[in-house]
Every structure is written in structure tokens, then in C-alpha cells.
Design a protein around this motif. Structure first.
Motif, mmCIF file in Angstrom:
data_model
loop_
_atom_site.group_PDB
_atom_site.id
_atom_site.type_symbol
_atom_site.label_atom_id
_atom_site.label_comp_id
_atom_site.label_asym_id
_atom_site.label_seq_id
_atom_site.Cartn_x
_atom_site.Cartn_y
_atom_site.Cartn_z
ATOM 1 N N UNK A 9 2.996 100.019 44.216
ATOM 2 C CA UNK A 9 3.816 98.830 44.441
ATOM 3 C C UNK A 9 3.010 97.789 45.199
ATOM 4 N N UNK A 10 2.742 96.674 44.543
ATOM 5 C CA UNK A 10 2.018 95.584 45.170
ATOM 6 C C UNK A 10 2.995 94.639 45.868
ATOM 7 N N UNK A 11 2.519 94.046 46.966
ATOM 8 C CA UNK A 11 3.198 92.984 47.707
ATOM 9 C C UNK A 11 4.434 93.470 48.474
ATOM 10 N N UNK A 12 4.960 94.668 48.149
ATOM 11 C CA UNK A 12 6.096 95.209 48.889
ATOM 12 C C UNK A 12 6.035 96.727 48.766
ATOM 13 N N UNK A 13 5.097 97.335 49.471
ATOM 14 C CA UNK A 13 4.783 98.752 49.274
ATOM 15 C C UNK A 13 5.967 99.660 49.588
ATOM 16 N N UNK A 14 6.773 99.288 50.580
ATOM 17 C CA UNK A 14 7.896 100.141 50.971
ATOM 18 C C UNK A 14 9.165 99.849 50.188
ATOM 19 N N UNK A 38 7.382 79.368 45.928
ATOM 20 C CA UNK A 38 6.259 79.103 46.829
ATOM 21 C C UNK A 38 6.340 79.983 48.072
ATOM 22 N N UNK A 39 7.531 80.106 48.656
ATOM 23 C CA UNK A 39 7.667 80.916 49.867
ATOM 24 C C UNK A 39 7.299 82.372 49.602
ATOM 25 N N UNK A 40 7.770 82.909 48.487
ATOM 26 C CA UNK A 40 7.458 84.304 48.178
ATOM 27 C C UNK A 40 5.986 84.473 47.808
ATOM 28 N N UNK A 41 5.423 83.502 47.094
ATOM 29 C CA UNK A 41 4.017 83.611 46.711
ATOM 30 C C UNK A 41 3.101 83.543 47.929
ATOM 31 N N UNK A 42 3.366 82.599 48.821
ATOM 32 C CA UNK A 42 2.485 82.413 49.968
ATOM 33 C C UNK A 42 2.680 83.529 50.986
ATOM 34 N N UNK A 43 3.949 83.871 51.295
ATOM 35 C CA UNK A 43 4.207 84.870 52.328
ATOM 36 C C UNK A 43 3.847 86.277 51.887
ATOM 37 N N UNK A 44 4.215 86.652 50.661
ATOM 38 C CA UNK A 44 4.070 88.034 50.229
ATOM 39 C C UNK A 44 2.780 88.292 49.450
ATOM 40 N N UNK A 45 2.312 87.302 48.694
ATOM 41 C CA UNK A 45 1.110 87.495 47.887
ATOM 42 C C UNK A 45 -0.141 86.915 48.531
ATOM 43 N N UNK A 96 11.741 84.326 63.254
ATOM 44 C CA UNK A 96 12.737 85.395 63.128
ATOM 45 C C UNK A 96 12.350 86.378 62.028
ATOM 46 N N UNK A 97 11.807 85.853 60.920
ATOM 47 C CA UNK A 97 11.404 86.727 59.818
ATOM 48 C C UNK A 97 10.325 87.710 60.254
ATOM 49 N N UNK A 98 9.444 87.266 61.112
ATOM 50 C CA UNK A 98 8.364 88.145 61.568
ATOM 51 C C UNK A 98 8.828 89.090 62.668
ATOM 52 N N UNK A 99 9.597 88.561 63.626
ATOM 53 C CA UNK A 99 9.980 89.354 64.801
ATOM 54 C C UNK A 99 11.060 90.369 64.447
ATOM 55 N N UNK A 100 12.092 89.937 63.712
ATOM 56 C CA UNK A 100 13.239 90.803 63.440
ATOM 57 C C UNK A 100 13.016 91.659 62.198
ATOM 58 N N UNK A 101 12.542 91.051 61.103
ATOM 59 C CA UNK A 101 12.448 91.753 59.826
ATOM 60 C C UNK A 101 11.029 92.194 59.481
ATOM 61 N N UNK A 102 10.052 91.773 60.277
ATOM 62 C CA UNK A 102 8.655 92.159 60.056
ATOM 63 C C UNK A 102 8.202 91.836 58.629
ATOM 64 N N UNK A 103 8.574 90.653 58.156
ATOM 65 C CA UNK A 103 8.167 90.214 56.821
ATOM 66 C C UNK A 103 6.688 89.838 56.860
ATOM 67 N N UNK A 104 5.879 90.339 55.938
ATOM 68 C CA UNK A 104 4.450 89.988 55.953
ATOM 69 C C UNK A 104 4.233 88.512 55.659
ATOM 70 N N UNK A 108 1.081 86.772 54.510
ATOM 71 C CA UNK A 108 -0.311 86.929 54.116
ATOM 72 C C UNK A 108 -1.001 85.605 53.855
ATOM 73 N N UNK A 109 -0.210 84.583 53.511
ATOM 74 C CA UNK A 109 -0.791 83.305 53.140
ATOM 75 C C UNK A 109 -0.976 82.371 54.321
#
Length: 373
Positions: free
Chosen positions: A169-174, A333-340, A246-254, A256-257
Motif C-alpha cells: 500500500x503506497x501513500x497510506x501504508x496502514x 492538490x491537498x492529497x497529492x502534496x500531503x500524501x504523495x 491539527x492534522x499533524x498533531x491530532x491525526x498524525x497525517x503525513x 510529504x510535500x
């Protein structure tokens, strides 16, 4: 330039003086991001599972135990008859019903095959589809094990051939659904807050009568529009900052971009939303009218943005309409930059389309605004 700065200063004072608007700007987005990101999920858990075991053998009990061991199913009871099981599903007490036929184990040993009956409550079609996949996966794994266990002595020299797949699973391993949803919910909040505030701002000036006073002053139309909309552009960028934290602190969203790349695109996107808000306010007389019209278009844009439903699964005509949906490009764009970790060249098509959209909407908004003296 001084005139624009005075108007901006006046707008910020009005915003922070309005005690009813402050919670909408600062408190509501935080609550919505935290709540919606946990609630907006297509993951199906705690499935109410019932079964009818007509065989009562070790094989049938082993099959039921497979469902009981799954984290997705909550095995409730063994129904003595199909009529009672159907009545329970009618009442909503059971979501999935497994019916094991008579002589299940014997027929497996003799015929090397058998059939199971599975009834799924499909009022919620999306949930029913997910539940069906879960059931098939458990039955397939059980089938692979039973092939070996039920082989006759003469057949054990011929072992069954199995193929094992190892997914990557790329970009969202869990496979964490929040990782997929949080960037989209953040887009939703930035869009709704900036659109509603900009749409109701000029209308509020109409209602309290200050717009007429401003119109008889020597302030130019361009100065007035820039001064009115710039504070909400700043608020939109601030909402993005709070949402990313909040996305980083609470949900630990990667993430990467590049953060500057996200801010660059968001700065262009907010111009689109401000143009739409100004355009709506030019044709409405009350804040209630402006909110209803803004909400009408926002719902359509959100449902056709790919936030909840993949665009690829939409009809062809709907996929064509999404090309004119600015929220679609922001979600992408948000999903591409943040996750990919996508770069500038990767999102260049979205930037060009959004910039063109901003030019058109703000041009229409400025053209439709009439300053009378």
C-alpha cells in the motif's frame, strides 16, 4: 494604496468587534475538523452477524468461529429457523445472516464443494457492498484451510496449489481512513468559511445601510473590493495553517510535500472562493439569501469534488461537470502534496485551471458590482 489599507483596517475591526462571527471563524472550524474527520468514514465495523447452523458439525462451527474472530463482525446468535432470522433482520437487529446447509461437512468431503447462503441488509448500499467483501474474504480463507483438512488419505499425495498475494500500500501504508479524509475535510472548512463570510459581508453592509454611505465617497470600486476581500483571504490562509497543525498533531497525517507549495495553491484557490462570494452578494439583499445561495452551490461542489465519492465512479456527464468544480482541484492538490509529496510540475494543471477560474469569477464579480453615487 492608503485608501485600501484604511478599508482593510476597518474590515478587521468590524470582524473582531462582531462577537457572533468570532466563534464561526476560529472555534467552529476546529470542532468540525476534529469531529468530521472521525465521523466521515466508509469503514464498516461492529457488523451485527447472525447465522443458521443446520449442520452442527465441527466444520460448521469452525466457519462461524472465523467470523467471531474477525474484528469487523459481532456474532450475536444462532437462529433456530429461517423465519426467526428474517424477522430479526426486518427489525434491524441483524445486518448479515449466514445460512449453513444440512450435510455441509459430508458434502464437502464427498463432492469437494458446497454452497452457503448469505443475506445482507442492503438499505445502505455502500455498507452492504463492504460487508459482502468482508464475508467473501473470510469464506475464501476458510476454504483454503478446509481443502487441506478434508483431503482423503489417497489424495494427500496431491497437495492443492495456492497463490498468495502480498499487497503493498503506497501513500497510506496502514490504510488509515483519517489519512485520506483529513486533507479533504480541511478543504471543506477553508471553502465554507471563506465563502460564507465573503458572501455575507457586503450584504451586511446593505442591511445596516453603510454601503450607501461608502458608495457616495470618492473610493474607487477596485479599492473597495480589494479592501473588503483581503481580510477574508488572510482568514482563509489562517484557517489552512490551523488545519495543518491539527492534522499533524491530532491525526498524525503525513506531510510529504512542500508547505510553501500548498500555501501557493491555496492563495490562488481562495481568490476563486472570494470571487464567488462577491458575485453572490451582488445579487442578494439579505444575509439569509446569501447564505442559502452559497450553501446550495457548496453542497453541489462538495458532492462532485471526489471528497466522498471517487470521480471515476461517477457517470460520464458528471465527470465532465467536475472539470468546472474548483473544490475538486483543491482536494486533489491537498492529497497529492500531503500524501504523495507531489511537486510543482505535478500540480501545474490544477494551478492553471484554478488561476483561470479565479480570473473569470473575480472578473464577473467586479463587473456585476455597481457603485452608484
Amino acid at each position: 494604496m492608503k485608501t485600501i489599507l484604511y478599508i482593510i483596517q476597518k474590515e478587521f475591526k468590524q470582524i473582531f468587534r462582531n462577537k457572533g462571527m468570532l466563534p464561526i471563524i476560529f472555534v467552529l472550524p476546529i470542532l468540525q475538523l476534529v469531529i468530521l474527520s472521525n465521523a466521515a468514514t466508509f469503514e464498516v465495523e461492529n457488523i451485527k452477524f447472525g447465522y443458521i447452523d443446520n449442520d452442527h458439525t465441527s466444520t460448521s462451527r469452525a466457519l462461524v468461529e472465523k467470523f467471531n474472530a474477525s474484528t469487523y463482525f459481532n456474532v450475536l446468535t444462532d437462529f433456530p429457523s429461517e423465519a426467526l432470522a428474517s424477522a430479526s433482520m426486518l427489525k434491524g437487529e441483524v445486518d448479515v445472516l449466514l445460512q449453513i446447509p444440512h450435510y455441509f461437512e459430508r458434502d464437502l468431503q464427498k463432492e469437494k464443494q458446497n454452497k452457503l447462503g448469505v443475506t445482507i441488509n442492503a438499505i445502505d448500499g455502500a455498507a452492504a457492498g463492504v460487508e459482502n467483501v468482508y464475508v467473501k474474504q473470510i469464506v475464501q480463507r476458510f476454504n483454503q484451510n478446509i481443502k487441506v483438512n478434508l483431503l482423503q488419505v489417497s489424495d494427500k499425495q496431491i497437495q492443492p496449489i495456492t497463490i498468495e498475494t502480498i499487497p503493498l500500500f503506497w501513500y497510506n501504508k496502514t490504510l488509515n481512513y483519517k489519512t485520506f479524509m483529513v486533507p479533504g475535510i480541511l478543504v471543506l472548512l477553508v471553502t465554507m468559511i471563506t465563502l460564507f463570510l465573503s458572501g455575507m459581508n457586503i450584504v451586511r453592509e446593505k442591511e445596516i445601510g453603510t454601503l450607501e454611505q461608502i458608495n457616495v465617497t470618492p473610493i474607487k470600486k477596485s479599492q473597495f473590493i480589494i479592501g473588503k476581500l483581503f481580510p477574508f483571504w488572510v482568514i482563509g490562509m489562517g484557517l489552512l495553517t490551523v488545519g495543518l497543525i491539527l492534522a499533524k498533531v491530532i491525526f498524525n497525517v503525513p506531510m510529504l510535500g512542500s508547505l510553501p507549495l500548498m500555501y501557493l495553491y491555496t492563495s490562488i484557490y481562495i481568490l476563486v472562493i472570494l470571487g464567488i462570494g462577491l458575485f453572490i452578494s451582488n445579487f442578494t439583499d439579505t444575509q439569509q439569501q446569501a447564505m442559502f445561495i452559497a450553501w446550495f452551490f457548496t453542497v453541489i461542489f462538495i458532492l462532485m469534488s471526489g471528497l466522498f465519492t471517487p470521480i471515476e465512479s461517477m457517470p460520464k456527464w458528471a465527470q465532465t461537470l467536475t472539470e468546472f468544480n474548483p473544490i475538486r482541484y483543491f482536494v486533489e492538490v491537498m492529497r497529492m502534496v500531503m500524501l504523495k509529496g507531489s511537486g510543482f510540475n505535478d500540480i501545474l494543471p490544477q494551478i492553471i485551471k484554478t488561476a483561470f477560474y479565479a480570473f473569470i469569477m473575480n472578473g464577473l464579480a467586479v463587473w456585476s458590482y455597481k457603485k452608484t453615487s
